[in-house]
Design an enzyme around this catalytic site. Sequence first.
Site, PDB file in Angstrom:
ATOM      1  CE1 TYR A   1     -17.591  14.028 -13.631  1.00 21.41           C
ATOM      2  CE2 TYR A   1     -16.682  13.508 -11.611  1.00 21.41           C
ATOM      3  CZ  TYR A   1     -17.217  13.100 -12.860  1.00 21.41           C
ATOM      4  OH  TYR A   1     -17.335  11.707 -13.004  1.00 21.41           O
TER       5      TYR A   1
ATOM      6  CG  ASP B   1     -10.970  18.152 -12.458  1.00 22.19           C
ATOM      7  OD1 ASP B   1      -9.911  17.782 -13.407  1.00 22.19           O
ATOM      8  OD2 ASP B   1     -11.922  17.655 -12.035  1.00 22.19           O
TER       9      ASP B   1
ATOM     10  CE  LYS C   1     -13.557  10.820 -16.947  1.00 19.42           C
ATOM     11  NZ  LYS C   1     -13.895  12.162 -16.226  1.00 19.42           N
TER      12      LYS C   1
ATOM     13  NE  ARG D   1      -2.561   0.452   3.549  1.00 21.71           N
ATOM     14  CZ  ARG D   1      -1.981   0.606   4.585  1.00 21.71           C
ATOM     15  NH1 ARG D   1      -1.370   1.759   4.825  1.00 21.71           N
ATOM     16  NH2 ARG D   1      -1.971  -0.175   5.788  1.00 21.71           N
TER      17      ARG D   1
HETATM   18  C1  LIG Z   1     -14.405  12.205 -15.131  1.00 29.20           C
HETATM   19  C2  LIG Z   1     -14.129  13.371 -14.082  1.00 29.20           C
HETATM   20  C3  LIG Z   1     -13.694  12.996 -12.738  1.00 29.20           C
HETATM   21  C4  LIG Z   1     -13.882  11.998 -12.017  1.00 29.20           C
HETATM   22  O1  LIG Z   1     -13.029  10.749 -12.763  1.00 29.20           O
HETATM   23  P1  LIG Z   1     -13.505   9.412 -12.313  1.00 29.20           P
HETATM   24  O2  LIG Z   1     -12.135   8.538 -12.852  1.00 29.20           O
HETATM   25  O3  LIG Z   1     -14.570   8.844 -13.225  1.00 29.20           O
HETATM   26  O4  LIG Z   1     -13.714   9.139 -10.957  1.00 29.20           O
HETATM   27  C5  LIG Z   1     -13.233  14.353 -12.319  1.00 29.20           C
HETATM   28  N1  LIG Z   1     -13.379  15.634 -12.949  1.00 29.20           N
HETATM   29  C6  LIG Z   1     -13.868  15.778 -14.465  1.00 29.20           C
HETATM   30  C7  LIG Z   1     -13.623  17.083 -14.813  1.00 29.20           C
HETATM   31  C8  LIG Z   1     -14.251  14.433 -14.982  1.00 29.20           C
HETATM   32  O5  LIG Z   1     -14.489  14.642 -16.205  1.00 29.20           O
END
Ligand SMILES: *Cc1c(COP(=O)(O)O)cnc(C)c1O
Length: 413
Positions: A123, A195, A220, A70
Amino acid sequence: MAMNAAKAAVPSPYTPKLERFADATRLMLAGRDPGAYHGFVNPPVYHGSTVLSPTTHDLLNRTQPYIYGRRGTPTSDALEHALCELEGGAGAVLCPSGLSACTLALLTCLSPGDHLLMTANVYGPVRHACDGVLRRMGIDTTYYDPLVGADLAPLIRPRTRAIYVESPGSYTFEVQDVATLANVAHAHGLTVIADNSWATPLFYRPHDHGVDLSIQAGTKYLVGHSDAMLGTVSANAASWPALKQLHGDLGLCVGPDDMYLALRGLRTLGVRLRQHQDNAHAVASWLRQQPQVNGVLYPAFDDCPGHALWKRDFKGASGLFSVILHAAPDTALAAMLDPLELVGLGYSWGGFESLAVPFDLAEHRIASHWPAGSIGVRLHIGLEDPADLIADLAAGLQRFSAACPAREDAATC
Ligand SMILES: *Cc1c(COP(=O)(O)O)cnc(C)c1O
């Protein structure tokens, strides 16, 4: 001071080695050390929890580089080091999803009684966390206009501890003046969280613009193939000790194969993003000309809110944007989207394939800018040939029009 003690206990884990190289070259080298792995080009995938020590002395004094699965493996180190190179941060941690990276960053700098400034276009699941678990912990959130800029100051209260930006917003695509927000925020002792999933560190490096904690939904573009969930948080030197300690206390870690998929995805991030950008530009430019379309929200276009900031700060635009369609019955939207051959219907984005998600404009602050009843559709443009995508969408728009009741007013439907 507690903070200084923490700093001493958690030094920056990494010294950048690749700064003299261009991004494309850094992507090939970051996190790799073939000499340490018998010459194999890629780092091995360590599946492991327990690490054996040769002696009691080694076990109790933790003399070895790795202690327990971990707490880090050569595989997690490889990915974290690669992220440090790309983000330009003092350290980076891995989380089991993008959302857990968002909440980790928030909890890193917030305590009961504190106040948070959150961009109104954030988000959705992050908004849910603010209104849920953070509120339950006694943390108050104010949602601010993403285009607020220097007018942020009056929103700062004595207990405000952090400001969170998402630029551009992932449905409404306002680009924020992050450097100005960070200046105001730092003058009041706030931590700045961003973000940056849309741009990735290749198109925008948050730390260079004053951001303390930089988040990637690695699910993503980093992973890039729709086959793993992953999140990352990179910290500058000021925020690294607190981030590292909370990440450890929460016991967050990522499965070795998913870390490997992110390392593998990184090598092609540059060429993929460039192609996503070219394809998105072609499809969005075409969509803009269509009679069924009220507008396209894409930061690379000069009518997108904050376009001038995108031009000032970003090195490119990725493959995600929104199209605003004329008012139409729900059946017209389904008639358009359901039979699409190449554009899938699904959440998420950043993989090689094209996707569409309709969304309710009324839930977003830009609603007032569009004629009543306008419909939002977010598109992720994948790596297919853009001419094929345009043909697929053209047939979809024809079905959309055909499903609209005949009107005198040619501008509707
Ligand atoms: C998809 C997304 C997230 C979250 O990501 P996950 O891996 O699906 O939890 C956070 N911020 C933005 C802008 C996103 O598009």
